[in-house]
Design a protein around this motif. Structure first.
Motif, PDB file in Angstrom:
ATOM      1  N   CYS A 166      48.360  29.105   4.360  1.00 29.26           N
ATOM      2  CA  CYS A 166      47.510  30.176   4.877  1.00 29.26           C
ATOM      3  C   CYS A 166      48.340  31.364   5.348  1.00 29.26           C
ATOM      4  N   PRO A 167      47.688  32.520   5.529  1.00 25.26           N
ATOM      5  CA  PRO A 167      48.384  33.663   6.142  1.00 25.26           C
ATOM      6  C   PRO A 167      48.865  33.321   7.550  1.00 25.26           C
ATOM      7  N   PHE A 168      49.716  34.170   8.086  1.00 25.33           N
ATOM      8  CA  PHE A 168      50.292  34.018   9.423  1.00 25.33           C
ATOM      9  C   PHE A 168      51.164  32.766   9.521  1.00 25.33           C
ATOM     10  N   ASP A 169      51.711  32.344   8.372  1.00 24.95           N
ATOM     11  CA  ASP A 169      52.625  31.193   8.332  1.00 24.95           C
ATOM     12  C   ASP A 169      51.991  29.933   8.915  1.00 24.95           C
ATOM     13  N   LEU A 170      50.728  29.701   8.547  1.00 26.89           N
ATOM     14  CA  LEU A 170      50.006  28.514   8.976  1.00 26.89           C
ATOM     15  C   LEU A 170      49.721  27.609   7.786  1.00 26.89           C
ATOM     16  N   GLY A 171      49.484  26.342   8.085  1.00 27.64           N
ATOM     17  CA  GLY A 171      49.104  25.409   7.040  1.00 27.64           C
ATOM     18  C   GLY A 171      48.261  24.283   7.605  1.00 27.64           C
ATOM     19  N   PHE A 172      47.561  23.577   6.716  1.00 22.32           N
ATOM     20  CA  PHE A 172      46.767  22.408   7.095  1.00 22.32           C
ATOM     21  C   PHE A 172      47.041  21.285   6.104  1.00 22.32           C
ATOM     22  N   ILE A 173      47.157  20.082   6.625  1.00 20.33           N
ATOM     23  CA  ILE A 173      47.172  18.881   5.797  1.00 20.33           C
ATOM     24  C   ILE A 173      45.884  18.124   6.070  1.00 20.33           C
ATOM     25  N   ILE A 213      43.484  28.823  15.594  1.00 15.29           N
ATOM     26  CA  ILE A 213      44.940  28.696  15.684  1.00 15.29           C
ATOM     27  C   ILE A 213      45.611  30.062  15.590  1.00 15.29           C
ATOM     28  N   VAL A 214      45.112  30.936  14.731  1.00 15.16           N
ATOM     29  CA  VAL A 214      45.674  32.291  14.654  1.00 15.16           C
ATOM     30  C   VAL A 214      45.492  33.006  15.988  1.00 15.16           C
ATOM     31  N   LEU A 215      44.315  32.898  16.577  1.00 18.38           N
ATOM     32  CA  LEU A 215      44.062  33.552  17.859  1.00 18.38           C
ATOM     33  C   LEU A 215      44.966  32.992  18.954  1.00 18.38           C
ATOM     34  N   LEU A 216      45.185  31.674  18.935  1.00 15.62           N
ATOM     35  CA  LEU A 216      46.106  31.084  19.909  1.00 15.62           C
ATOM     36  C   LEU A 216      47.536  31.572  19.690  1.00 15.62           C
ATOM     37  N   LYS A 217      47.946  31.676  18.423  1.00  7.20           N
ATOM     38  CA  LYS A 217      49.296  32.172  18.129  1.00  7.20           C
ATOM     39  C   LYS A 217      49.464  33.615  18.587  1.00  7.20           C
ATOM     40  N   LEU A 218      48.468  34.448  18.346  1.00  5.88           N
ATOM     41  CA  LEU A 218      48.545  35.853  18.752  1.00  5.88           C
ATOM     42  C   LEU A 218      48.596  35.976  20.272  1.00  5.88           C
ATOM     43  N   SER A 219      47.800  35.153  20.964  1.00  5.81           N
ATOM     44  CA  SER A 219      47.838  35.175  22.428  1.00  5.81           C
ATOM     45  C   SER A 219      49.195  34.720  22.938  1.00  5.81           C
ATOM     46  N   ASN A 220      49.766  33.711  22.297  1.00  9.76           N
ATOM     47  CA  ASN A 220      51.081  33.216  22.710  1.00  9.76           C
ATOM     48  C   ASN A 220      52.170  34.258  22.453  1.00  9.76           C
ATOM     49  N   GLN A 221      52.085  34.960  21.325  1.00  6.21           N
ATOM     50  CA  GLN A 221      53.063  36.012  21.040  1.00  6.21           C
ATOM     51  C   GLN A 221      52.992  37.124  22.071  1.00  6.21           C
ATOM     52  N   LYS A 254      58.528  44.015  18.167  1.00  2.21           N
ATOM     53  CA  LYS A 254      57.583  42.903  18.274  1.00  2.21           C
ATOM     54  C   LYS A 254      56.193  43.391  18.656  1.00  2.21           C
ATOM     55  N   ILE A 255      56.134  44.425  19.469  1.00  2.00           N
ATOM     56  CA  ILE A 255      54.833  44.997  19.836  1.00  2.00           C
ATOM     57  C   ILE A 255      54.143  45.564  18.604  1.00  2.00           C
ATOM     58  N   GLU A 256      54.900  46.310  17.797  1.00  6.50           N
ATOM     59  CA  GLU A 256      54.316  46.870  16.576  1.00  6.50           C
ATOM     60  C   GLU A 256      53.890  45.772  15.609  1.00  6.50           C
ATOM     61  N   GLU A 257      54.693  44.715  15.510  1.00 10.03           N
ATOM     62  CA  GLU A 257      54.334  43.596  14.633  1.00 10.03           C
ATOM     63  C   GLU A 257      53.076  42.891  15.132  1.00 10.03           C
ATOM     64  N   LEU A 258      52.956  42.738  16.453  1.00 11.13           N
ATOM     65  CA  LEU A 258      51.783  42.090  17.023  1.00 11.13           C
ATOM     66  C   LEU A 258      50.533  42.940  16.809  1.00 11.13           C
ATOM     67  N   ILE A 259      50.651  44.236  16.981  1.00  8.86           N
ATOM     68  CA  ILE A 259      49.516  45.132  16.717  1.00  8.86           C
ATOM     69  C   ILE A 259      49.084  45.031  15.263  1.00  8.86           C
ATOM     70  N   ARG A 260      50.062  44.995  14.366  1.00  4.53           N
ATOM     71  CA  ARG A 260      49.753  44.890  12.937  1.00  4.53           C
ATOM     72  C   ARG A 260      49.066  43.558  12.622  1.00  4.53           C
ATOM     73  N   SER A 261      49.546  42.473  13.241  1.00  4.95           N
ATOM     74  CA  SER A 261      48.971  41.147  12.991  1.00  4.95           C
ATOM     75  C   SER A 261      47.524  41.072  13.477  1.00  4.95           C
ATOM     76  N   ILE A 262      47.277  41.567  14.682  1.00  9.35           N
ATOM     77  CA  ILE A 262      45.915  41.525  15.231  1.00  9.35           C
ATOM     78  C   ILE A 262      44.974  42.376  14.381  1.00  9.35           C
ATOM     79  N   THR A 263      45.445  43.550  13.982  1.00 10.75           N
ATOM     80  CA  THR A 263      44.603  44.437  13.167  1.00 10.75           C
ATOM     81  C   THR A 263      44.312  43.813  11.806  1.00 10.75           C
ATOM     82  N   THR A 264      45.328  43.218  11.188  1.00  7.05           N
ATOM     83  CA  THR A 264      45.134  42.561   9.889  1.00  7.05           C
ATOM     84  C   THR A 264      44.153  41.405  10.001  1.00  7.05           C
ATOM     85  N   PHE A 265      44.303  40.591  11.043  1.00  3.22           N
ATOM     86  CA  PHE A 265      43.401  39.455  11.231  1.00  3.22           C
ATOM     87  C   PHE A 265      41.964  39.926  11.417  1.00  3.22           C
TER      88      PHE A 265
END
Length: 477
Positions: A121-128, A316-324, A336-347
């Protein structure tokens, strides 16, 4: 106060999907896809209608046409990407039909691993996902619950977990995670992101919440057996047996059970079928006949399975973004701030939608899953975080620009007027560096200002081009 009464019942079907979310190393998905293919996994596609009966066991089938119609078009693009380069949830599946055994202090029976899914999945996530069926020739409801309770625990947590054994092709495993990573997905471990392990003492592999898998299950009772509220509660809580091997229920109050079921159960098809959602389980409990039971299982393997995955992905994405956000130092981590803004906006723009399902009953179940995962509140917090980051970045950028403009203005005036008038003639044509020895103090100052001004201009130009290059690379990833 009434206490719940437990009545033992026989099962006609016990079907489960155990889901383990994990974090991937950065930029490893291409290599992992190649590894999965080498291990016998096939990329899932709705076009491949021959896969409709491949992964679920007899007599179950998932209609690819119905799945496409079930979700709205923009959701389909995320769930069923047409190519490996398209952003979305990329599923790789392997049919196994692996006959295994579960053995504990009081129980010993067989189960079948029908298939395994791996989602990248996006955001470097996966599921088994491990898809399991228990043959129900002589299996009770408590047996199935006890098996589920033990199998979802990846690492042993108590004496009952430690007493459980998992046997596959004459090889015995003490832990479920050993069975998972040695038999079902043997090439996965090198790609798991182990950063989370730095703060742990006992974990061998990274977990997002704890060492237990999410459970999606179907319990089908025999002979139209009456389903009590205690049965529904036990199914949702995955209550097996206590330390004395007696059927266990994790509440002694019927009032509490009534309130719990009012909040967590979906009873559109009561009194014969109930769906109960919880933050760690999503189960269907039914006493319908075989034809209807098969249809219910098809939905649990198909449309409802993806509804669950979407909500797990969102959580899980929302938890990761909150943790970041909690780890960012606002005064130092501008990248990192710019990357976090980009990640939240993309999500927000590409993956989080209020409307996902086209059918009313599916929409109601999806909303119930979202509510019990707490995704609505998590999303509100992340959007608030985004607003705070934008405000901070705007203030920081404005302050930095004002300082820079002030410095450059003063520097330009002093070096332009004073420097050019003092030494500009000596910098024309072939420079005679010997003249520097005859400069006065003010001429030396003027010379330094001139040279440093040119150097600063070149440095600003280089850093601007470098930042643009970094932005382009980030957009590609």
């Amino acid at each position: 106060m009434l206490e719940p009464v437990i009545e033992e019942k026989q099962l006609d079907a016990a079907l489960f999907q155990f889901i383990f979310p994990f974090s991937l190393n950065k930029n490893c998905q291409d290599k992992l896809q190649a590894q999965l293919r080498a291990d016998g996994y096939t990329r899932f596609s709705l076009k491949k209608t021959e896969l409709e009966t491949e992964y679920y066991g007899e007599p179950y089938r998932v209609s690819h046409l119905n799945m496409e119609r079930y979700y709205l078009p923009f959701t389909n693009n995320m769930l069923f990407p047409h190519s490996e380069k398209q952003a979305g949830l990329h599923r790789f599946s392997k049919s196994m039909k692996l006959h295994c055994s579960f053995k504990s202090e009081y129980r010993n029976f067989d189960f079948i691993v029908q298939s395994t899914d791996v989602f990248l999945c996006p955001f470097d996530l996966g599921f088994i996902t491990v898809r399991i069926e228990i043959p129900c020739s002589d299996i009770t409801f408590t047996d199935a619950l006890e098996f589920t309770k033990r199998f979802r625990v990846l690492q042993d947590m108590n004496s009952q977990d430690k007493a459980a054994r998992w046997i596959s092709e004459k090889k015995t495993f003490d832990d479920v995670e050993d069975f998972l990573f040695e038999v079902l997905v043997p090439g996965m471990i090198p790609y798991l992101n182990s950063d989370e392990l730095e703060g742990t003492y006992f974990a061998k592999h990274p977990f997002f919440v704890d060492e237990r898998m999410y459970v999606q299950g179907l319990f089908a009772f025999k002979n139209k057996s009456d389903m009590t509220k205690a049965d529904l509660f036990r199914a949702s809580q995955i209550d097996g047996v206590d330390k004395y091997d007696q059927p266990y229920i994790s509440s002694s109050s019927m009032d509490y059970i009534d309130r719990y079921l009012d909040e967590h159960s979906y009873d559109r098809w009561a009194p014969n079928t109930f769906y109960i959602t919880h933050e760690t389980s999503f189960v269907c409990v039914t006493n319908e006949d075989e034809n209807i039971r098969t249809q219910l299982a098809n939905h649990m393997y198909g449309e409802y399975y993806y509804a669950l995955l979407i909500n797990l992905f969102h959580k899980i994405v929302l938890l990761k973004l909150s943790n970041q956000y909690s780890q960012v130092r606002l005064d130092k981590n501008q990248d990192k701030i710019e990357e976090l803004i980009r990640s939240i906006t993309t999500f927000s723009a590409k993956y989080y939608f209020n409307e996902v399902v086209s059918q009313s009953q599916g929409k109601e179940i999806f909303i119930q899953l979202r509510r019990h995962f707490g995704n609505i509140d998590l999303y509100a917090d992340v959007k608030h975080t985004l607003a705070d980051l934008y405000k901070y970045q705007e203030n920081f950028t404005a302050k930095r620009s004002n300082y820079l403009l002030l410095i450059l203005t003063v520097y330009t005036v002093v070096s332009g007027i004073y420097g050019m008038n003092q030494v500009i003639e000596d910098l024309k044509g072939d420079i005679d560096w010997g003249k520097l020895q005859g400069y006065s103090v003010f001429e030396h100052i003027a010379f330094v200002l001139t040279i440093s001004g040119i150097s600063i201009a070149l440095w600003l130009g280089f850093t601007t081009i470098f930042q643009l290059f970094k932005e382009q690379l980030k957009k590609k990833h």
